[in-house]
Design a protein around this motif. Structure first.
Motif, PDB file in Angstrom:
ATOM      1  N   VAL A 117       0.951  -1.167   0.012  1.00  0.00           N
ATOM      2  CA  VAL A 117       0.027  -0.101  -0.133  1.00  0.00           C
ATOM      3  C   VAL A 117       0.943   1.370   0.087  1.00  0.00           C
ATOM      4  O   VAL A 117       0.635   2.143  -0.739  1.00  0.00           O
ATOM      5  N   VAL A 118       1.942   1.113   0.885  1.00  0.00           N
ATOM      6  CA  VAL A 118       2.858   2.317   0.833  1.00  0.00           C
ATOM      7  C   VAL A 118       3.591   2.617  -0.593  1.00  0.00           C
ATOM      8  O   VAL A 118       3.599   3.745  -0.858  1.00  0.00           O
ATOM      9  N   ILE A 124       2.111   5.933  -7.516  1.00  0.00           N
ATOM     10  CA  ILE A 124       1.084   6.449  -7.964  1.00  0.00           C
ATOM     11  C   ILE A 124       1.353   7.980  -7.937  1.00  0.00           C
ATOM     12  O   ILE A 124       0.991   8.942  -9.049  1.00  0.00           O
ATOM     13  N   GLY A 125       1.600   8.690  -6.858  1.00  0.00           N
ATOM     14  CA  GLY A 125       2.119  10.017  -6.610  1.00  0.00           C
ATOM     15  C   GLY A 125       2.984  10.520  -7.547  1.00  0.00           C
ATOM     16  O   GLY A 125       2.819  11.656  -8.165  1.00  0.00           O
ATOM     17  N   SER A 213       9.313  -8.456  -4.456  1.00  0.00           N
ATOM     18  CA  SER A 213       8.599  -8.955  -5.637  1.00  0.00           C
ATOM     19  C   SER A 213       7.469  -7.835  -5.967  1.00  0.00           C
ATOM     20  O   SER A 213       7.093  -7.683  -7.315  1.00  0.00           O
ATOM     21  N   ASP A 214       6.779  -7.287  -5.031  1.00  0.00           N
ATOM     22  CA  ASP A 214       5.723  -6.377  -5.374  1.00  0.00           C
ATOM     23  C   ASP A 214       6.243  -5.018  -6.013  1.00  0.00           C
ATOM     24  O   ASP A 214       5.660  -4.494  -6.992  1.00  0.00           O
ATOM     25  N   VAL A 215       7.432  -4.579  -5.696  1.00  0.00           N
ATOM     26  CA  VAL A 215       8.187  -3.710  -6.543  1.00  0.00           C
ATOM     27  C   VAL A 215       8.305  -3.845  -8.128  1.00  0.00           C
ATOM     28  O   VAL A 215       7.923  -3.042  -8.664  1.00  0.00           O
ATOM     29  N   ASN A 239      -6.500   0.858  -7.035  1.00  0.00           N
ATOM     30  CA  ASN A 239      -5.405   0.061  -6.337  1.00  0.00           C
ATOM     31  C   ASN A 239      -5.351  -0.491  -4.936  1.00  0.00           C
ATOM     32  O   ASN A 239      -5.229  -1.607  -4.824  1.00  0.00           O
ATOM     33  N   MET A 240      -5.832   0.231  -4.091  1.00  0.00           N
ATOM     34  CA  MET A 240      -6.145   0.039  -2.679  1.00  0.00           C
ATOM     35  C   MET A 240      -7.168  -1.258  -2.341  1.00  0.00           C
ATOM     36  O   MET A 240      -6.970  -1.942  -1.831  1.00  0.00           O
ATOM     37  N   PHE A 241      -8.344  -0.799  -3.368  1.00  0.00           N
ATOM     38  CA  PHE A 241      -9.404  -1.947  -3.122  1.00  0.00           C
ATOM     39  C   PHE A 241      -8.919  -3.244  -3.468  1.00  0.00           C
ATOM     40  O   PHE A 241      -9.105  -4.491  -2.874  1.00  0.00           O
TER      41      PHE A 241
END
Length: 335
Positions: A117-118, A124-125, A213-215, A239-241
């Motif tokens: 999430v972070v 995204i920003g 891996s998420d990166v 994205n968050m949901f």
């Protein structure tokens, strides 16, 4: 359009809601370390999907958003969910490689998704700021998606079961931790104090590998969602949901793996569709469209993803040949 985008109350309200849901999940329903049941995982999956559907309804009636924004949100949510579910196969391999006890998987996934999430928020920003200043970057995103979709499509649908132990992520974490890690798990703890030394446990190694891996996953995910919409609020919320429902989806997926046999192919086709869509923006303007119809995008994405699941059900995987099964059994017996 989207005059209400800068209203702090929207962002604050959404973040408070997400924080409350995560607190309820962890503080009420998962206070103790235990194995998550299939029924519980299905229930939480439906809860997160219901929350996403309600949010889509709210977007429709919010001033400055409306039907187009709702369509973009739903398209983005389906896309991010499909990409995330496809990435869950990698998590299955990671947990299997490191023999993580089932009771500890939820804890690793929780902190892994908090980290995701972070990271996604930062990406995204950054992406929104770059696109606002250099709109042509979208074409680079289109090329990235074209390459990624083609790679997935022509990979033959094989599982990415490379030797995780020899992956760059594992080597990097092991190098950083050095000899400051225990040989075995210490229940569900990431750190322990032994002989006056603070040591990491293998569970921290697993968590770090999942975060790294998420990166890599984000390099596909973020360009894909910005190809659907450049509205930061819609990009972030979709994205968050999608991400926050992944813990429960993982436990459902681990039981229903055959239902997602062709998901990788469906995701590849979706990425190729979005790549073509974004690379043809100028042609869309030439034929008189202000933007590519959101209803068409949503229909195509939903059809490809649902179709891949239906095909997985209609065309089951071929059973292993007898000599392959014997070889597997002999290999296990020799260990």
């Amino acid at each position: 359009m989207f005059e209400s985008l800068e209203m702090p109350v929207l962002w604050a309200g959404f973040l408070v809601f997400i924080g409350a849901m995560v607190a309820i999940d962890l503080g009420v329903f998962h206070r103790t370390t235990r194995e998550v049941t299939f029924r519980e995982a299905v229930a939480w999956t439906l809860v997160w999907m219901a929350c996403s559907a309600v949010f889509a309804g709210l977007l429709y009636f919010l001033p400055g958003f409306g039907a187009r924004a709702t369509g973009e949100y739903l398209t983005g949510y389906l896309l991010e969910l499909a990409l995330s579910v496809d990435n869950m196969f990698v998590f299955v391999v990671i947990f299997s490689t490191f023999a993580v006890p089932k009771a500890y998987e939820h804890r690793v996934l929780f902190w892994g998704i908090v980290g995701a999430v972070v990271l996604r928020g930062l990406f995204i920003g950054l992406g929104a700021a770059i696109i606002a200043r250099f709109h042509w970057v979208l074409y680079i995103f289109g090329v990235i998606l074209l390459w990624t979709g083609g790679r997935l499509l022509f990979a033959g649908g094989e599982d990415e079961e490379a030797d995780i132990e020899q992956s760059g992520a594992v080597k990097l974490v092991r190098r950083v931790l050095g000899n400051r890690m225990t040989d075995t798990y210490r229940k569900d703890r990431f750190f322990v104090l032994e002989n006056g030394r603070r040591l990491a446990t293998p569970l921290l190694l697993v968590l770090c590998v999942i975060e790294l891996s998420d990166v890599v996953f984000a390099l596909d995910s973020i360009p894909a969602i910005f190809a659907v919409t450049t509205n930061p609020f819609i990009v972030f919320t979709s994205n968050m949901f999608a991400i926050l429902g992944l813990r429960s989806i993982y436990f459902v997926l681990s039981v229903l793996l055959p239902m997602f046999r062709f998901l990788k192919t469906g995701v590849a086709l979706v990425l190729l569709f979005i790549a073509v869509k974004i690379l043809s923006m100028d042609l869309i303007h030439l034929i008189g469209w202000d933007h590519f119809p959101t209803s068409i995008s949503l229909t195509v994405v939903a059809t490809l993803l649902i179709g891949s699941i239906v095909l997985s059900k209609l065309i089951p995987a071929k059973p292993k040949k007898e000599h392959e099964s014997k070889s597997d059994g002999e290999a296990r017996a020799s260990e």
